[in-house]
Each structure stands twice: as structure tokens, then as C-alpha cells.
Design a protein around this motif. Sequence first.
Motif, PDB file in Angstrom:
ATOM      1  N   ARG A 101       0.711  -1.158  -0.063  1.00 44.96           N
ATOM      2  CA  ARG A 101      -0.067  -0.164   0.083  1.00 44.96           C
ATOM      3  C   ARG A 101       0.787   1.290  -0.005  1.00 44.96           C
ATOM      4  NH1 ARG A 101      -4.852   1.141   4.378  1.00 44.96           N
ATOM      5  NH2 ARG A 101      -5.644   3.205   3.483  1.00 44.96           N
ATOM      6  N   ARG A 102       1.860   1.194   0.818  1.00 40.82           N
ATOM      7  CA  ARG A 102       2.879   2.220   0.670  1.00 40.82           C
ATOM      8  C   ARG A 102       3.433   2.508  -0.449  1.00 40.82           C
ATOM      9  NH1 ARG A 102       3.557   0.717   6.317  1.00 40.82           N
ATOM     10  NH2 ARG A 102       5.312  -0.760   5.756  1.00 40.82           N
ATOM     11  N   ALA A 103       3.828   1.415  -1.004  1.00 45.34           N
ATOM     12  CA  ALA A 103       4.678   1.558  -2.341  1.00 45.34           C
ATOM     13  C   ALA A 103       3.723   2.169  -3.362  1.00 45.34           C
ATOM     14  CB  ALA A 103       5.261   0.315  -2.969  1.00 45.34           C
ATOM     15  N   TYR A 104       2.517   1.706  -3.555  1.00 48.72           N
ATOM     16  CA  TYR A 104       1.358   2.263  -4.304  1.00 48.72           C
ATOM     17  C   TYR A 104       1.435   3.744  -4.053  1.00 48.72           C
ATOM     18  CZ  TYR A 104      -3.080   2.928  -7.008  1.00 48.72           C
ATOM     19  OH  TYR A 104      -3.924   3.226  -7.750  1.00 48.72           O
ATOM     20  N   GLY A 105       1.064   4.125  -2.724  1.00 48.93           N
ATOM     21  CA  GLY A 105       1.161   5.568  -2.445  1.00 48.93           C
ATOM     22  C   GLY A 105      -0.085   6.248  -2.603  1.00 48.93           C
ATOM     23  N   ARG A 106      -1.220   5.782  -2.944  1.00 46.13           N
ATOM     24  CA  ARG A 106      -2.552   6.514  -3.090  1.00 46.13           C
ATOM     25  C   ARG A 106      -3.689   5.723  -2.645  1.00 46.13           C
ATOM     26  NH1 ARG A 106      -0.317   6.517  -8.261  1.00 46.13           N
ATOM     27  NH2 ARG A 106      -1.469   5.665  -9.912  1.00 46.13           N
ATOM     28  N   ALA A 107      -3.649   4.773  -1.931  1.00 52.87           N
ATOM     29  CA  ALA A 107      -4.982   4.191  -1.670  1.00 52.87           C
ATOM     30  C   ALA A 107      -5.532   4.271  -0.246  1.00 52.87           C
ATOM     31  CB  ALA A 107      -4.598   2.460  -1.690  1.00 52.87           C
ATOM     32  N   ASP A 108      -6.393   5.339  -0.164  1.00 58.62           N
ATOM     33  CA  ASP A 108      -7.083   5.809   0.914  1.00 58.62           C
ATOM     34  C   ASP A 108      -7.964   4.543   1.408  1.00 58.62           C
ATOM     35  OD1 ASP A 108      -9.514   5.439  -0.608  1.00 58.62           O
ATOM     36  OD2 ASP A 108      -9.786   7.510  -0.759  1.00 58.62           O
ATOM     37  N   ASP A 109      -8.560   4.850   2.692  1.00 58.89           N
ATOM     38  CA  ASP A 109      -9.178   3.736   3.356  1.00 58.89           C
ATOM     39  C   ASP A 109     -10.236   3.232   2.550  1.00 58.89           C
ATOM     40  OD1 ASP A 109      -7.318   4.033   5.282  1.00 58.89           O
ATOM     41  OD2 ASP A 109      -8.634   5.072   6.643  1.00 58.89           O
ATOM     42  N   GLY A 110     -11.149   4.091   1.785  1.00 56.01           N
ATOM     43  CA  GLY A 110     -12.224   3.391   1.004  1.00 56.01           C
ATOM     44  C   GLY A 110     -11.954   2.434   0.092  1.00 56.01           C
ATOM     45  N   THR A 111     -10.698   3.093  -0.761  1.00 56.41           N
ATOM     46  CA  THR A 111     -10.207   2.237  -1.830  1.00 56.41           C
ATOM     47  C   THR A 111      -9.671   0.797  -1.400  1.00 56.41           C
ATOM     48  OG1 THR A 111      -9.678   4.187  -2.895  1.00 56.41           O
ATOM     49  CG2 THR A 111      -8.291   2.281  -3.749  1.00 56.41           C
ATOM     50  N   TRP A 112      -8.949   0.929  -0.246  1.00 57.25           N
ATOM     51  CA  TRP A 112      -8.358  -0.291   0.278  1.00 57.25           C
ATOM     52  C   TRP A 112      -9.534  -1.196   1.007  1.00 57.25           C
ATOM     53  CZ3 TRP A 112      -3.746  -2.122  -0.495  1.00 57.25           C
ATOM     54  CH2 TRP A 112      -3.409  -3.182   0.453  1.00 57.25           C
ATOM     55  N   ALA A 113     -10.620  -0.655   1.306  1.00 59.43           N
ATOM     56  CA  ALA A 113     -11.691  -1.793   1.809  1.00 59.43           C
ATOM     57  C   ALA A 113     -12.391  -2.433   0.543  1.00 59.43           C
ATOM     58  CB  ALA A 113     -12.686  -0.885   2.546  1.00 59.43           C
ATOM     59  N   ARG A 114     -12.445  -1.494  -0.488  1.00 55.94           N
ATOM     60  CA  ARG A 114     -12.963  -2.109  -1.874  1.00 55.94           C
ATOM     61  C   ARG A 114     -12.103  -3.050  -2.297  1.00 55.94           C
ATOM     62  NH1 ARG A 114     -13.781   3.327  -2.901  1.00 55.94           N
ATOM     63  NH2 ARG A 114     -12.042   3.448  -4.640  1.00 55.94           N
ATOM     64  N   ALA A 115     -10.884  -2.878  -2.357  1.00 60.47           N
ATOM     65  CA  ALA A 115      -9.645  -3.651  -2.987  1.00 60.47           C
ATOM     66  C   ALA A 115      -9.956  -4.972  -2.087  1.00 60.47           C
ATOM     67  CB  ALA A 115      -8.575  -3.367  -2.670  1.00 60.47           C
ATOM     68  N   ARG A 116     -10.270  -5.289  -0.787  1.00 60.04           N
ATOM     69  CA  ARG A 116     -10.426  -6.266  -0.144  1.00 60.04           C
ATOM     70  C   ARG A 116     -11.698  -6.951  -0.543  1.00 60.04           C
ATOM     71  NH1 ARG A 116     -12.011  -7.244   6.149  1.00 60.04           N
ATOM     72  NH2 ARG A 116     -11.589  -9.265   6.255  1.00 60.04           N
ATOM     73  N   GLY A 117     -12.763  -6.081  -0.806  1.00 65.44           N
ATOM     74  CA  GLY A 117     -13.872  -6.776  -1.556  1.00 65.44           C
ATOM     75  C   GLY A 117     -13.639  -7.219  -3.140  1.00 65.44           C
ATOM     76  N   TRP A 118     -13.074  -6.663  -3.754  1.00 63.47           N
ATOM     77  CA  TRP A 118     -12.789  -7.233  -5.096  1.00 63.47           C
ATOM     78  C   TRP A 118     -11.962  -8.640  -4.997  1.00 63.47           C
ATOM     79  CZ3 TRP A 118     -14.335  -6.307  -9.875  1.00 63.47           C
ATOM     80  CH2 TRP A 118     -14.889  -4.990 -10.205  1.00 63.47           C
ATOM     81  N   ALA A 119     -10.899  -8.696  -3.920  1.00 61.11           N
ATOM     82  CA  ALA A 119     -10.369  -9.857  -3.826  1.00 61.11           C
ATOM     83  C   ALA A 119     -11.053 -10.961  -3.476  1.00 61.11           C
ATOM     84  CB  ALA A 119      -9.321  -9.635  -2.797  1.00 61.11           C
ATOM     85  N   LEU A 120     -12.211 -10.831  -2.518  1.00 61.72           N
ATOM     86  CA  LEU A 120     -13.353 -11.791  -2.171  1.00 61.72           C
ATOM     87  C   LEU A 120     -14.051 -12.138  -3.305  1.00 61.72           C
ATOM     88  CD1 LEU A 120     -15.111 -13.532  -0.211  1.00 61.72           C
ATOM     89  CD2 LEU A 120     -16.266 -11.314   0.266  1.00 61.72           C
TER      90      LEU A 120
END
Length: 294
Positions: free
Chosen positions: A245-264
Motif C-alpha cells: 500500500r505504501r509503495a502504491y502511495g495513493r490508496a485511501d481507506d475506502g479504496t483499500w476496503a473496496r480492494a478487499r471486496g474485489w479480492a473476495l
Amino acid sequence: MNLNSMPAAEVPVSPSLVRQLLTDQHSDLAGLGIKVLANGWDNLVCRLGDAYLVRLPRRALAAQLVVNEQRWLPSLAGHLPLPVPAPVRIGRPSRGYPWDWSVVPYLPGDIAARTPPADPGEAALALGGFLAALHSPAPTDAPVNPSRGIPLSGRTAGVMAQLSHLDDPAVRAAALLVWECAIAAPEWDGPPVWLHGDLHPANILVDHGRVGAVIDFGDITAGDPATDLAVAWMVLPASRREDFRRAYGRADDGTWARARGWALALALVFLTHSADNPLMAGIGRRTLNAVLEQ
């Protein structure tokens, strides 16, 4: 888990067809050795000599995906920090085969689904940096994908149907909770960005222990970057996701939560449609476990 088979080929695809098409259209390559490497959901992939691969769509749905790679990948490749298989030759319908096809460079390594990176921390930095470079604003004529890059809520019907295939009620309940949290996150409100669209461990090459290339851009599209960020649960251990996430540099908490949903969502697709594909079923199982362990 109740599994279905992966989609069937809609036209016969084989090394002999590859040889015939090369003879007709790229005769300088027709004498090279041909060996099947993968017969996947969308494409037959053959090794062609030492330097190339041939990709032939095996169903109509994949035919446009190859055209999208041919159109966009050459212009994106030069801006990315990892090699990608931009087509070097383009093939046209012939010999009763109805679709365009490609010759692409052979990129060394084994897929991460079989050979995980030796150093997950290094892999987190490589993948995060790759996506940071890829996720630039896309033009208005970027390919449209009906199931990738879209608002996460658009996947709800499929997720609900696929959850019913999970045998354990406790696992179903936990997965449903993850999904509800993910779709409750704010939707992406930035410009549509370029997406790989199908970034999972079978589309990442590991060479000498390191992430060496990203392959199979058939689902290339534009939209919500969370689609691609799901790779953090598909490839990396929990201890290295924040590095990513740090290397990507621009994933806010909402984006990170959606990413987990996409993984599911992707885990459930792989589990539901891989009765005859142990590799993809394994990706689905590992991703589901990673999503739920959190």
C-alpha cells in the motif's frame, strides 16, 4: 465447495492450427518449435521457439480482449517498471479460425501461483510500484469491461450467488460480512485509471525469486483502481500488504476496503468455475483464506 468447469473452447485451437496460421501470415516464424504452455479460460498459449509466445482466443468473449491488448499495450509498455507482453506480430482470421491473434515476446519466469516470490517484501514494493505507474488517467476511448473496474456494488448479484456454493455456514457468514463492509465504502470518485483488470498470481511471473513481469492484459480497462489492488490479498502475506500500500502511495481507506471486496469477489469466481483447473481453484482458496483471516 461446489465447483463448475471452466468455460469450454468455442472453436478448435491446437498447435497445428498455430503452425498453419503462421505459415500463411508470418512465414519467417513458421519453422520454429511450437509447444502448448496453457489452455486457459480465454486463450490457448503456445511457446514459439525461444523468443515468442502465440496467443489465440478460444471463445468469442476473449476475441475482443486480444484486440484491446493489440491496440493499447504497446503504448503503455514503455511507461511501466516491469516487462509486459506487448504484441510484436498481429494475426488475422484465416483457415476457418474466426478471430485476431497475437505473437508476443516470451518473458522468462514461472507464474507466482506455482512459484511465489522469494522475498514477499520485495514483491510488495515491485507490485505496488508497477500499479502506481499503470494507474494513470485513461482516455475516454479506453476499453470498457462490464465486470472489472466498475463500482463494486455491480458485483453483488454474482457474489451472492457464489456465496451459496460455500459449504461451511460460518465461512459464508464471514465472507458476507466482508462483502457488506466493502460495498459500504465510498465509491471511487476520481478519473477512470488504466487497469490490468485481471491481476492475480497466474498473471505475474517470478524469475529467479523476484517479480519479473506482468502478463495477460486481456481484461485491460479503465475505472476504479481497487480492482487491481486486490492483488495484495492474492499474492502477499498479511504482514506485507501495508508495504504494498505504501509503495502504491495513493490508496485511501475506502479504496483499500473496496480492494478487499474485489479480492473476495475474484476468489469466489475462481472457486466456482475451476472444477477442472486445480491451479485456479488453488488461487481462489488461498485468496478467500487471506480475505477472511483479516
